[in-house]
Design an enzyme around this catalytic site. Structure first.
Site, mmCIF file in Angstrom:
data_model
loop_
_atom_site.group_PDB
_atom_site.id
_atom_site.type_symbol
_atom_site.label_atom_id
_atom_site.label_comp_id
_atom_site.label_asym_id
_atom_site.label_seq_id
_atom_site.Cartn_x
_atom_site.Cartn_y
_atom_site.Cartn_z
ATOM 1 N N LYS A 106 1.709 16.046 -10.757
ATOM 2 C CA LYS A 106 0.595 15.163 -10.395
ATOM 3 C C LYS A 106 -0.248 14.949 -11.636
ATOM 4 C CE LYS A 106 -0.708 13.215 -6.496
ATOM 5 N NZ LYS A 106 0.257 12.811 -5.463
ATOM 6 N N ASN A 221 -1.695 0.845 3.577
ATOM 7 C CA ASN A 221 -0.251 0.734 3.360
ATOM 8 C C ASN A 221 0.516 1.611 4.361
ATOM 9 O OD1 ASN A 221 2.161 2.305 1.988
ATOM 10 N ND2 ASN A 221 2.215 0.234 1.234
ATOM 11 N N SER A 355 10.805 6.361 -3.995
ATOM 12 C CA SER A 355 10.580 6.421 -5.443
ATOM 13 C C SER A 355 11.813 7.008 -6.136
ATOM 14 C CB SER A 355 9.373 7.309 -5.760
ATOM 15 O OG SER A 355 8.194 6.570 -5.637
HETATM 16 P P1 NAD Z 1 -4.625 2.680 1.534
HETATM 17 O O1 NAD Z 1 -5.813 2.685 0.637
HETATM 18 O O2 NAD Z 1 -3.688 1.530 1.496
HETATM 19 O O3 NAD Z 1 -5.107 2.801 3.066
HETATM 20 C C1 NAD Z 1 -6.025 3.720 3.512
HETATM 21 C C2 NAD Z 1 -6.767 3.061 4.679
HETATM 22 O O4 NAD Z 1 -7.584 4.041 5.287
HETATM 23 C C3 NAD Z 1 -7.651 1.904 4.269
HETATM 24 O O5 NAD Z 1 -7.412 0.828 5.140
HETATM 25 C C4 NAD Z 1 -9.067 2.462 4.439
HETATM 26 O O6 NAD Z 1 -9.991 1.471 4.830
HETATM 27 C C5 NAD Z 1 -8.848 3.454 5.566
HETATM 28 N N1 NAD Z 1 -9.844 4.525 5.582
HETATM 29 C C6 NAD Z 1 -10.350 5.232 4.550
HETATM 30 N N2 NAD Z 1 -11.219 6.148 4.994
HETATM 31 C C7 NAD Z 1 -11.276 6.012 6.343
HETATM 32 C C8 NAD Z 1 -11.970 6.671 7.363
HETATM 33 N N3 NAD Z 1 -12.805 7.669 7.106
HETATM 34 N N4 NAD Z 1 -11.773 6.275 8.649
HETATM 35 C C9 NAD Z 1 -10.911 5.287 8.931
HETATM 36 N N5 NAD Z 1 -10.214 4.629 7.998
HETATM 37 C C10 NAD Z 1 -10.391 4.987 6.720
HETATM 38 O O7 NAD Z 1 -3.886 4.064 1.247
HETATM 39 P P2 NAD Z 1 -2.402 4.457 1.651
HETATM 40 O O8 NAD Z 1 -1.510 4.208 0.497
HETATM 41 O O9 NAD Z 1 -2.077 3.894 2.984
HETATM 42 O O10 NAD Z 1 -2.546 6.051 1.739
HETATM 43 C C11 NAD Z 1 -3.122 6.671 2.873
HETATM 44 C C12 NAD Z 1 -2.848 8.171 2.793
HETATM 45 O O11 NAD Z 1 -1.451 8.409 2.740
HETATM 46 C C13 NAD Z 1 -3.434 8.886 1.561
HETATM 47 O O12 NAD Z 1 -3.751 10.207 1.938
HETATM 48 C C14 NAD Z 1 -2.245 8.919 0.617
HETATM 49 O O13 NAD Z 1 -2.367 9.975 -0.337
HETATM 50 C C15 NAD Z 1 -1.130 9.195 1.594
HETATM 51 N N6 NAD Z 1 0.187 8.820 1.105
HETATM 52 C C16 NAD Z 1 0.451 7.540 0.722
HETATM 53 C C17 NAD Z 1 1.726 7.215 0.290
HETATM 54 C C18 NAD Z 1 2.077 5.809 -0.086
HETATM 55 O O14 NAD Z 1 3.257 5.571 -0.381
HETATM 56 N N7 NAD Z 1 1.160 4.861 -0.043
HETATM 57 C C19 NAD Z 1 2.722 8.217 0.197
HETATM 58 C C20 NAD Z 1 2.420 9.513 0.620
HETATM 59 C C21 NAD Z 1 1.146 9.806 1.062
#
Ligand code: NAD
Length: 421
Positions: A106, A221, A355
């Site tokens: 990381k 996402n 990935s």
């Molecule tokens: P993102 O930024 O696309 O989406 C996060 C969403 O959560 C946003 O729509 C935001 O408005 C909402 N949000 C934030 N705080 C909030 C709250 N307190 N209450 C309600 N909604 C809230 O991010 P993402 O890529 O979807 O990632 C989300 C989680 O998944 C993170 O923890 C990330 O580390 C994890 N993750 C993502 C991936 C990936 O491929 N994108 C892979 C593994 C883990």
């Protein structure tokens, strides 16, 4: 600060517990309790006003016995060494749970990207790439997007690294734009993986997915693709929670179910889910306490389910889409209530698996279609689910502990074979 130390301590506790359950002597814990290597760098950046500002960047490689280190890098004001170290450790176990040949890494830069112009962001990224260039590489350590980093940032990173090497090295990062060697299917991979976990968990626990009701926190996402795939399986999305523009939180609810495609269109157009036709607004507290929800998916940020809301949760299962959304205290409460929590290192591993496919395609210089990626993904994630679920039953441990047992058993076997212990 203490919260960050707790994160490191809680990963170390999971490792210790898994080593003990597997009957491994303390040498294995000694090899896994800290990252193999960490790098701290200072990155001088020419700001738009002509001044120089220096940012601190980090990269941690936890354990490379299974293959090159793999993990994202983030841009955030809270980035610090302990956080980066703990997240690199999670990556080792996530990769080992799904059985892909990677170790965990990381990285991050302590900065507020919202205060940086596009040019400053590019110069920061190129500076970070130069500063860690001898540490990373397509055979050593492969970064990817994380919080506040995206495909454009990966493109700059890959370009700077390629200039240093003197030839194109697309495999040095994943999460690139498709035209630069990114993979089809990567965008939806994490949500697809969460949906596969939902499907398999329902089968295992005799929940009728086609008639189930689901609530998702965070339709970004991960959450949006989880919703789309789960609705394809027949589940009804009845509630979704989001973050308002002013930083507050809200949720929407429709007992009859929300049309996922229309909701995502509405959200993209209006920047909020509030006002979506047919849905009523509810508070975040009401969202967690809904009593007609079978499946709850936290897909926003860490610590979303904690000792305050866990006692009110009535769903049958929780599938962790986000990283670290359930605190240890909340998990204890949920376990007493008989609510199964399918852990992040299993349920959101679709992202790192796609990935891995991107990296494989870069090394081969031969590219797969979206259908090929999705079908390979389904195969790997289904097998990983079965491995964790069987371990959960055989060892009589929680699903999270079972995931650590599966991962550490694989890693320990390689340590033994290579003579590390
Ligand atoms: P993102 O930024 O696309 O989406 C996060 C969403 O959560 C946003 O729509 C935001 O408005 C909402 N949000 C934030 N705080 C909030 C709250 N307190 N209450 C309600 N909604 C809230 O991010 P993402 O890529 O979807 O990632 C989300 C989680 O998944 C993170 O923890 C990330 O580390 C994890 N993750 C993502 C991936 C990936 O491929 N994108 C892979 C593994 C883990």
């Amino acid at each position: 600060m203490s919260q960050k130390l707790n994160l490191l301590e809680s990963v170390q506790n999971e490792i210790k517990m898994a080593c003990e359950k597997l009957g491994l002597d303390n040498s294995y814990y000694e090899l896994l309790k800290e990252p193999e290597k960490v790098l701290v760098v200072q990155i001088p950046v020419r700001m738009d006003d002509g001044s120089i500002k220096t940012f601190t960047g980090y990269r941690s490689q936890h354990c490379t016995i299974m293959g090159p280190a793999k993990g994202g890098f983030r841009y955030h004001p809270d980035v610090n060494l302990d956080e980066v170290k703990s997240l690199s450790m999670w990556m080792t176990f996530k990769c080992a749970v799904v059985g892909i040949p990677y170790g965990g890494a990381k990285g991050g830069v302590c900065c507020n990207p919202k205060e940086l112009s596009k040019g400053e962001l590019e110069r920061l990224t190129r500076g970070y790439a130069r500063a860690i260039s001898s540490f990373v590489g397509d055979e050593k350590d492969i970064p990817a997007p994380d919080v506040n980093t995206n495909a454009q940032i990966m493109a700059w990173f890959m370009d700077e690294y390629s200039k240093i090497k003197g030839y194109n090295v697309p495999g040095v990062v994943t999460g690139k734009p498709i035209s630069l060697g990114g993979s089809h299917g990567r965008e939806q991979a994490t949500g697809f993986g969460v949906a596969i976990t939902v499907k398999k968990a329902c089968e295992a626990l005799n929940i009728d997915l086609a008639n189930s009701r689901i609530a998702i926190q965070g339709l970004g996402n991960v959450g949006s693709y989880t919703a789309l795939y789960c609705s394809k399986y027949g589940a009804k999305l009845v509630a979704a929670a989001g973050r308002a523009k002013d930083g507050g939180t809200y949720a929407i609810y429709n007992k009859q179910g929300l049309d996922v495609e229309k909701l995502l269109e509405y959200k993209a157009k209006n920047g909020t889910m509030l006002g979506f036709p047919g849905a009523k607004e509810i508070s975040a507290d009401e969202f967690w306490a809904l009593d007609d929800v079978d499946i709850l998916v936290p897909a926003a940020l860490e610590n979303a389910i904690n000792e305050n809301n866990a006692p009110n949760i009535k769903a049958k299962i929780i599938i962790e889409g986000a990283n670290g959304p359930t605190t240890p205290e909340a998990e204890r409460i949920l376990s007493e209530k008989g609510i199964a929590v399918f852990p992040d290192i299993l349920s959101n591993a679709g992202g790192v698996t796609a990935s891995y496919f991107e990296w494989v395609q870069n090394l081969m210089n031969y590219y797969w279609t979206e259908d090929e990626v999705i079908s390979k993904l389904e195969h790997i994630l289904t097998r990983a689910f079965d491995d964790v679920y069987n371990m959960h039953k055989e060892a009589n441990v929680s699903l999270r502990q079972a995931a650590y047992l599966v991962a550490i058993k694989r890693i320990a076997e390689n340590m033994k074979l290579r003579g590390w212990v």
